[in-house]
Design a protein around this motif. Structure first.
Motif, mmCIF file in Angstrom:
data_model
loop_
_atom_site.group_PDB
_atom_site.id
_atom_site.type_symbol
_atom_site.label_atom_id
_atom_site.label_comp_id
_atom_site.label_asym_id
_atom_site.label_seq_id
_atom_site.Cartn_x
_atom_site.Cartn_y
_atom_site.Cartn_z
ATOM 1 N N MET A 25 17.457 22.839 55.640
ATOM 2 C CA MET A 25 18.581 23.773 55.675
ATOM 3 C C MET A 25 19.031 23.992 57.111
ATOM 4 O O MET A 25 20.227 24.065 57.387
ATOM 5 N N TYR A 26 18.081 24.115 58.026
ATOM 6 C CA TYR A 26 18.441 24.307 59.440
ATOM 7 C C TYR A 26 19.278 23.131 59.941
ATOM 8 O O TYR A 26 20.283 23.329 60.613
ATOM 9 N N GLN A 27 18.886 21.915 59.586
ATOM 10 C CA GLN A 27 19.659 20.745 60.021
ATOM 11 C C GLN A 27 21.059 20.772 59.417
ATOM 12 O O GLN A 27 22.044 20.477 60.098
ATOM 13 N N SER A 28 21.175 21.141 58.146
ATOM 14 C CA SER A 28 22.479 21.272 57.501
ATOM 15 C C SER A 28 23.313 22.347 58.209
ATOM 16 O O SER A 28 24.510 22.155 58.452
ATOM 17 N N PHE A 29 22.677 23.459 58.539
ATOM 18 C CA PHE A 29 23.343 24.530 59.277
ATOM 19 C C PHE A 29 23.899 24.011 60.598
ATOM 20 O O PHE A 29 25.065 24.225 60.929
ATOM 21 N N ARG A 30 23.057 23.300 61.350
ATOM 22 C CA ARG A 30 23.483 22.763 62.662
ATOM 23 C C ARG A 30 24.631 21.765 62.498
ATOM 24 O O ARG A 30 25.595 21.790 63.258
ATOM 25 N N ASP A 31 24.533 20.877 61.503
ATOM 26 C CA ASP A 31 25.581 19.881 61.271
ATOM 27 C C ASP A 31 26.898 20.545 60.892
ATOM 28 O O ASP A 31 27.965 20.170 61.403
ATOM 29 N N GLN A 32 26.838 21.526 59.993
ATOM 30 C CA GLN A 32 28.062 22.206 59.564
ATOM 31 C C GLN A 32 28.651 23.058 60.691
ATOM 32 O O GLN A 32 29.879 23.145 60.827
ATOM 33 N N LEU A 33 27.796 23.651 61.496
ATOM 34 C CA LEU A 33 28.273 24.429 62.641
ATOM 35 C C LEU A 33 28.998 23.521 63.630
ATOM 36 O O LEU A 33 30.074 23.859 64.132
ATOM 37 N N ALA A 34 28.444 22.345 63.877
ATOM 38 C CA ALA A 34 29.079 21.393 64.794
ATOM 39 C C ALA A 34 30.432 20.908 64.262
ATOM 40 O O ALA A 34 31.343 20.624 65.041
ATOM 41 N N ALA A 35 30.572 20.824 62.938
ATOM 42 C CA ALA A 35 31.809 20.341 62.324
ATOM 43 C C ALA A 35 32.846 21.450 62.109
ATOM 44 O O ALA A 35 34.000 21.154 61.800
ATOM 45 N N ALA A 36 32.443 22.712 62.272
ATOM 46 C CA ALA A 36 33.351 23.842 62.053
ATOM 47 C C ALA A 36 34.395 23.909 63.169
ATOM 48 O O ALA A 36 34.154 23.432 64.280
ATOM 49 N N PRO A 37 35.539 24.508 62.878
ATOM 50 C CA PRO A 37 36.536 24.687 63.946
ATOM 51 C C PRO A 37 35.915 25.429 65.126
ATOM 52 O O PRO A 37 35.121 26.355 64.927
ATOM 53 N N PRO A 38 36.248 25.053 66.343
ATOM 54 C CA PRO A 38 35.601 25.656 67.510
ATOM 55 C C PRO A 38 36.075 27.073 67.835
ATOM 56 O O PRO A 38 35.467 27.744 68.657
ATOM 57 N N GLU A 39 37.152 27.507 67.211
ATOM 58 C CA GLU A 39 37.678 28.847 67.486
ATOM 59 C C GLU A 39 37.998 29.560 66.182
ATOM 60 O O GLU A 39 38.064 28.943 65.128
ATOM 61 N N GLY A 40 38.196 30.849 66.285
ATOM 62 C CA GLY A 40 38.535 31.654 65.114
ATOM 63 C C GLY A 40 37.290 32.154 64.413
ATOM 64 O O GLY A 40 36.160 31.841 64.774
ATOM 65 N N THR A 41 37.515 32.935 63.390
ATOM 66 C CA THR A 41 36.427 33.513 62.607
ATOM 67 C C THR A 41 35.610 32.410 61.939
ATOM 68 O O THR A 41 36.167 31.464 61.399
ATOM 69 N N LEU A 42 34.301 32.559 61.975
ATOM 70 C CA LEU A 42 33.387 31.617 61.345
ATOM 71 C C LEU A 42 32.746 32.305 60.145
ATOM 72 O O LEU A 42 32.167 33.380 60.270
ATOM 73 N N VAL A 43 32.874 31.683 58.968
ATOM 74 C CA VAL A 43 32.295 32.235 57.744
ATOM 75 C C VAL A 43 31.084 31.397 57.352
ATOM 76 O O VAL A 43 31.180 30.175 57.225
ATOM 77 N N VAL A 44 29.948 32.083 57.151
ATOM 78 C CA VAL A 44 28.699 31.432 56.762
ATOM 79 C C VAL A 44 28.267 31.991 55.408
ATOM 80 O O VAL A 44 28.087 33.202 55.269
ATOM 81 N N ALA A 45 28.121 31.118 54.426
ATOM 82 C CA ALA A 45 27.679 31.522 53.085
ATOM 83 C C ALA A 45 26.277 30.993 52.830
ATOM 84 O O ALA A 45 25.919 29.910 53.299
ATOM 85 N N ILE A 46 25.497 31.771 52.065
ATOM 86 C CA ILE A 46 24.150 31.334 51.715
ATOM 87 C C ILE A 46 23.792 31.820 50.317
ATOM 88 O O ILE A 46 24.208 32.903 49.894
#
Length: 187
Positions: A25-46
């Motif tokens: 899950m941590y690796q998935s988190f890191r990968d998705q964080l890297a692919a997320a837009p670099p600015e603006g609100t970040l939404v994380v669901a779990i």
């Protein structure tokens, strides 16, 4: 419950995590964080039945660092089950940035340790083995209490209440979580 158009960003999280909180899950988190837009609100669901609390703390600390060092808004969305390590992760988001889908449950419990202590060797070396295990337990209790304080900060839940109810696996329904101020709203 919030109207669908009240929080439109929550409909399409940038990071969606599901399953056991572990290194995958941590690796998935890191990968998705890297692919997320670099600015603006970040939404994380779990959605999780739990897992490794230290991995949850690690992901949460990365969210905290992102928020503190960039000023970026981060929103938490709990879906269906936010149990154990999921609640630990949620604690890293301020209560006014936390949301749950309707019908979601949060479960808070005490950390669990299962261990055997094997004593073998010269008698004078054995107290050190026991002291090391006691230190591990005491430090784990301190970490657990820090997590409780982070989870309830800004809510109407007292430390004594969470510590007492966590002993028996405290399940909190979404509506109750909102009433207690543990989350801002339900979607």
């Amino acid at each position: 419950m919030a109207e669908p158009n009240q929080y439109p960003l929550l409909a399409a999280p940038h990071i969606s995590l599901s399953g056991t909180v572990d290194q995958a899950m941590y690796q998935s988190f890191r990968d998705q964080l890297a692919a997320a837009p670099p600015e603006g609100t970040l939404v994380v669901a779990i959605s999780t039945l739990g897992g490794d609390p230290e991995t949850a703390r690690l992901m949460g600390d990365e969210i905290r660092l992102l928020r503190d060092y960039t000023g970026r808004e981060t929103l938490f969305l709990g879906k269906v089950a936010v149990y154990s390590a999921g609640a630990t992760f949620m604690a890293h988001f301020p209560v006014d940035k936390r949301f749950l889908t309707k019908g979601t449950r949060i479960m808070i419990h005490e950390r669990i340790l299962t261990t055997d202590i094997h004593l073998s060797g010269p008698l004078k070396s054995l107290p050190g083995t026991l002291k090391a295990k006691l230190n591990e337990i005491e430090e784990s209790i301190r970490i657990e209490e820090e997590g409780y304080r982070d989870l309830i900060a800004g809510s109407r839940i007292t430390f004594d209440e969470v510590a007492k109810r966590a002993r028996d696996n405290w399940y909190i329904e979404a509506e109750e979580a909102r009433e207690l101020g543990l989350v801002l709203d339900l979607i």
